[in-house]
Design an enzyme around this catalytic site. Structure first.
Site, PDB file in Angstrom:
ATOM      1  N   GLU A 139      41.657  88.265  55.382  1.00  0.00           N
ATOM      2  CA  GLU A 139      42.709  87.418  54.824  1.00  0.00           C
ATOM      3  C   GLU A 139      43.452  88.130  53.689  1.00  0.00           C
ATOM      4  O   GLU A 139      44.661  87.969  53.539  1.00  0.00           O
ATOM      5  CB  GLU A 139      42.109  86.095  54.340  1.00  0.00           C
ATOM      6  N   GLU A 160      33.960  83.209  60.524  1.00  0.00           N
ATOM      7  CA  GLU A 160      33.640  81.973  59.801  1.00  0.00           C
ATOM      8  C   GLU A 160      33.086  80.873  60.691  1.00  0.00           C
ATOM      9  O   GLU A 160      32.265  80.060  60.252  1.00  0.00           O
ATOM     10  CB  GLU A 160      34.881  81.450  59.073  1.00  0.00           C
TER      11      GLU A 160
END
Length: 706
Positions: A139, A160
């Site tokens: 990210e 995740e």
């Protein structure tokens, strides 16, 4: 890279920019500027082998960006000083026990502000990635204008979902704004990592280069010569996709399909993250800013769930078990492995070890069995890594050894012969005189006590158990079985070996069934008793799946092999001081007819294409059925803890998750019992003992929970 001529030809170490003597202003970052006016921001968390995204790291990054804004460089490079990779993801320790969504949302909102500040810099930004960029690390990279991969070992991904979450630092919107939305959603929903070629084709990165060309690539960014791809794959497809999914109706239809596919892999009542991610895209897929804002609240809600907290626990269980393989530098790690028995287990152990760099000699009485094992390895290796040279090298290291001469040179010998005590002892009698000094003898036995196997050995201290699970390439657990006479040196060599081949050891003492088979056997036998009572195997499997088991006991019994299941059950019944369910005659009848399960195409189920053929309509399971399957499994784990077969509750939980598939979102059988009113669970066992028999009488080990 079109139009760029790489001028630097000499290989060198990682390019980290100049050291201008200003290090120390921040604990986790170093900022410098080179003669070309390019800023180099290097992440290097102290006393850590990998960088992670922690609150401290982000707070310092905010300070760095404030300084960069005052005097922007021609370009800003963000890079890791760690040899292992860019960033390994977020520091999830900070969220252990977090149960307040509002507090989590506030913390994530502050983190978003920092990443948004990076994305808003006026200077061109470039993430130079080697090794891995995972989760929050990816990210950070997505918030940069450019991404350059250094070397062909880089891996990019969003794992995740494996923690019961989805990306939470703006990654959901930024990924889908950068690459094809369907590809991006698939990447996040599966948690799979991308290799350099895949990442380049998708438009996730702008360039893939070698380390020696990094500075030239960065200078190309500063000079405006490296332009980010407008959209992945091709411009026409991108425009069509973007227009299609900017409309609510098509996006809703695709979202429904994604939801259904995700539910088949991970039931939403147990794993809410995939559905939450699809909801985000369905509602905000046409507005990246709104999606980033909604992502924060969605992430916070997920983090507070039992599923996320338990899956984070599983992550740390894995890390704890990995540390067991860490031994002193003085321990000589095995370089030559000799495997006796080239069947399904022995052959696959040999193949796995050869893939991980060991020289392996593989022995069997029948040359054709060895040939079949090598053939399986040749099919497996391309699936493990898309590198033909690595496949060739691994096959070169896997050496057929019909005469068994490799014993004389091996540092470690693994016996994987059939589960017959006399046969194994005969093998040991022949090979022990040939073993070189310091060599270790390991057995892959799944049920025979090591004390019995050690009888007759001249050096019983170098015998140890390494019980692998099938299939070896997918099952991470290995039970590391010790007996009273084993030496510390033998134990250390076995630990080192399991670290070399990337397996998770569960230290257990020699006992009937050790831990995993001791706990699984009553689970599978109770299913057989239920079938004898007239319940459909589909109903019984559904009773276990309702609890969250990935595979029901009837299917598991077929997978393992009904013949093997009966053999283990008979062995346990003869050696346990607690009654087990009696295998019904109908089960023995199947074995007598050769209906052994998946390997013969028929067992409890018929099998087609490695899948069981199940009835579509069957009776719904009851809670009592689920209790009859699950509670004895927990009870067996508590018995093993009480008797010292396994000494650590965490290791017991990890072993059952990684070796038996115990529902990961439950956090392990002991953890589940501790957090779900153990007194009430024990009372349910007592009630079953009154109606079903003494096999349900709770073990005294329950007292440790109440």
């Amino acid at each position: 890279m079109t139009g760029i001529v790489w001028k630097t030809l000499k290989s060198r170490q990682m390019e980290l920019g100049p050291d201008d003597g200003r290090a120390g202003r921040w604990r986790n970052w170093r900022l410098s500027r080179d003669a070309d006016g390019i800023g180099w921001l290097i992440a290097d968390q102290p006393e850590a082998s990998a960088n992670t995204i922690s609150e401290e790291v982000l707070e310092e990054l905010d300070q760095v960006l404030a300084e960069v804004e005052q005097d922007p460089p021609r370009a800003l490079v963000i890079r890791s000083a760690k040899a292992s990779g860019f960033f390994a993801g977020a520091d999830v320790k900070a969220f252990v026990g977090a149960r307040d969504p509002a507090e989590i949302e506030q913390r994530m909102g502050r983190a978003h502000q920092v990443v948004d500040r990076l994305a808003a810099l006026t200077a061109p930004t470039v993430a130079v990635i080697h090794g891995y960029a995972l989760g929050g690390g990816l990210e950070i990279a997505l918030a940069c204008d450019h991404r350059i991969l250094a070397g062909d070992e880089a891996r990019l991904g969003f794992p995740e979902v494996q923690l019961g979450l989805h990306p939470g630092l703006g990654g959901t919107a930024r990924l889908l704004d950068l690459i094809d939305p369907l590809e991006g959603m698939q990447m996040m929903l599966t948690g799979k990592t991308m290799r350099p070629g895949q990442a380049k084709a998708l438009g996730l990165v702008d360039a893939v280069t070698e380390e020696r060309h990094v500075r030239t690539a960065v200078k190309a960014v500063a000079d405006g010569e490296l332009k980010p791809k407008v959209k992945p794959l091709n411009r026409l497809r991108s425009q069509v996709t973007e227009r299609l999914f900017s409309a609510d109706l098509p996006r809703r239809a695709v979202a429904d399909r994604m939801r259904g596919q995700a539910a088949r892999q991970a039931p939403p009542e147990h794993y809410p993250a995939p559905g939450a991610l699809v909801d985000l895209w369905e509602r905000h897929g046409d507005d990246p800013k709104a999606m980033r804002k909604a992502e924060v609240a969605s992430f916070a809600r997920l983090m507070a769930t039992d599923t996320a907290q338990n899956l984070i626990r599983v992550f740390f269980l894995r890390e704890k078990m990995k540390k067991i393989t860490e031994v002193s530098d003085s321990v000589a790690k095995p370089r030559h492995l000799h495997v006796i028995g080239a069947g399904a287990m022995g052959g696959d152990i040999a193949a796995w070890a050869a893939w991980h760099g060991l020289r392996v000699t593989l022995a069997d009485l029948k040359p054709e069995i060895i040939a079949m094992a090598v053939g399986r390895a040749a099919e497996l290796y391309p699936k493990l890594g898309h590198d033909s040279a690595k496949t060739r090298d691994a096959l070169d290291r896997l050496i057929p050894d019909v005469k068994g001469e490799g014993v004389r040179h091996a540092d470690l010998i693994i016996e994987a012969a059939p589960e017959k005590l006399d046969l194994k002892k005969k093998i040991y009698a022949g090979l022990e005189p040939k073993m070189k000094p310091g060599a270790v003898l390991a057995t892959n036995t799944s049920s025979i006590r090591l004390e019995a196997l050690a009888e007759g050995l001249h050096r019983p201290e170098r015998l140890i158990g390494v019980h692998f699970f099938n299939p070896v390439s997918r099952m991470q657990l290995v039970e590391l079985v010790t007996h009273e006479g084993v030496s510390d040196e033998t134990l250390d060599v076995a630990k080192a070996f399991l670290g070399q081949i990337d397996r998770l050891p569960a230290p257990v003492k020699s006992a009937p069934g050790f831990l995993v088979n001791r706990a699984l056997t009553p689970y599978m036998l109770e299913a057989m008793v239920m079938m004898q009572e007239g319940h459909a195997p589909e109903t019984i499997d559904a009773a276990a799946e309702a609890f969250g088991m990935p595979m029901g006991p009837a299917t598991l019994a077929d997978q393992v092999g009904l013949d093997i299941g009966i053999a283990v059950a008979d062995s346990l019944k003869a050696n346990l001081d607690k009654p087990l369910p009696v295998p019904p005659d109908t089960l023995r009848g199947r074995v007598d007819r050769g209906e052994l399960g998946r390997k013969t195409g028929k067992g409890i189920y018929e099998w087609k294409g490695n899948e069981p053929v199940k009835a579509r309509s069957f009776a719904k399971p009851t809670q009592e059925m689920t209790d009859r399957l699950i509670l004895p499994m927990i009870d067996a784990c508590l018995e093993c803890l009480r008797k010292g077969v396994v000494e650590d509750e965490d290791v017991a939980d990890g072993a059952m998750i990684f070796g038996a598939g115990f529902a990961p979102f439950r956090g392990g059988p002991i953890h589940y019992a501790r957090t779900h009113d153990p007194a009430a669970l024990k009372a349910r066992m007592e009630a079953l003992a009154r109606t079903q028999g003494e096999r349900f009488a709770p073990d005294p080990g329950w007292d440790r929970l109440t």
